[in-house]
Design an enzyme around this catalytic site. Structure first.
Site, mmCIF file in Angstrom:
data_model
loop_
_atom_site.group_PDB
_atom_site.id
_atom_site.type_symbol
_atom_site.label_atom_id
_atom_site.label_comp_id
_atom_site.label_asym_id
_atom_site.label_seq_id
_atom_site.Cartn_x
_atom_site.Cartn_y
_atom_site.Cartn_z
ATOM 1 N N VAL A 65 0.837 -1.202 0.000
ATOM 2 C CA VAL A 65 0.000 0.000 0.000
ATOM 3 C C VAL A 65 0.874 1.256 0.000
ATOM 4 C CG1 VAL A 65 -1.818 1.277 1.213
ATOM 5 C CG2 VAL A 65 -1.903 -1.224 1.134
ATOM 6 N N CYS A 66 1.972 1.229 0.739
ATOM 7 C CA CYS A 66 2.882 2.382 0.780
ATOM 8 C C CYS A 66 3.537 2.596 -0.583
ATOM 9 C CB CYS A 66 3.941 2.192 1.855
ATOM 10 S SG CYS A 66 3.252 2.060 3.526
ATOM 11 N N GLN A 67 3.889 1.520 -1.244
ATOM 12 C CA GLN A 67 4.465 1.623 -2.578
ATOM 13 C C GLN A 67 3.452 2.196 -3.556
ATOM 14 O OE1 GLN A 67 5.990 -2.281 -3.513
ATOM 15 N NE2 GLN A 67 7.612 -2.136 -1.973
#
Length: 173
Positions: A65-67
């Site tokens: 999700v951060c990527q």
């Protein structure tokens, strides 16, 4: 100050350290670090004045999700060039941030780490006490240093409201 059950992580209540940052207030102080051609460098909140700024906050660039969040903002911000400051902030080490951005061709948003003293996490109310990671969120600051948009995602595994953040940023141009 801490805010118990301010967010959840996979449904589990988590405590955020510090006061919640809201639109209308001055951007809190912090010192962040990056790794680049000149080695480790640092910036402070004061260094962001003069241009509108978007700050994308993620727990770790080593998660999907951060990527996704970093890649989406990178893609969306490309046409704005040097009209803005664009930062992704995490507690990842600057070297790991640099490696990820190089591998993924992230060039429109700069990576900064809060690893040394967690001044961003504490002062911006984004440090998850139980995990010692940053919560997910987005902030937009005007050129004078005032917060004009603030989002802390209620569930860490959910993506932020990209459209609202980008709209707030574009309103500053």
């Amino acid at each position: 100050m801490s805010r118990p059950a301010a967010i959840t992580f996979k449904g589990n209540p988590m405590t955020l350290v510090g006061e919640e940052v809201k639109a209308g207030q001055a951007a809190p102080d912090c010192k962040l670090h990056a790794f680049g051609p000149d080695g480790l460098t640092a910036i402070t909140t004061a260094d962001l004045k003069g241009k509108p700024t978007i700050i994308s906050v993620v727990p770790s660039l080593d998660t999907g999700v951060c990527q996704t969040q970093t890649k989406k903002f990178n893609e969306s911000l490309g046409e704005l060039g040097d009209k803005i400051n664009a930062l992704t902030v995490s507690l990842d080490l600057p070297f790991a941030q640099n490696r990820f951005c190089g591998a993924e061709n992230i060039t429109n948003i700069k990576q900064y780490s809060d690893y040394q003293d967690r001044s961003f996490g504490n002062n911006w109310g984004m440090l998850i006490d139980e995990l010692k990671l940053l919560a997910r969120g987005t902030f937009v600051i005007d050129s004078e240093g005032k917060v004009v948009y603030a989002e802390t995602c209620p569930e860490v595994t959910q993506e932020p409201n990209y459209d609202a953040a980008l709209s707030a940023l574009n309103a500053q141009l």
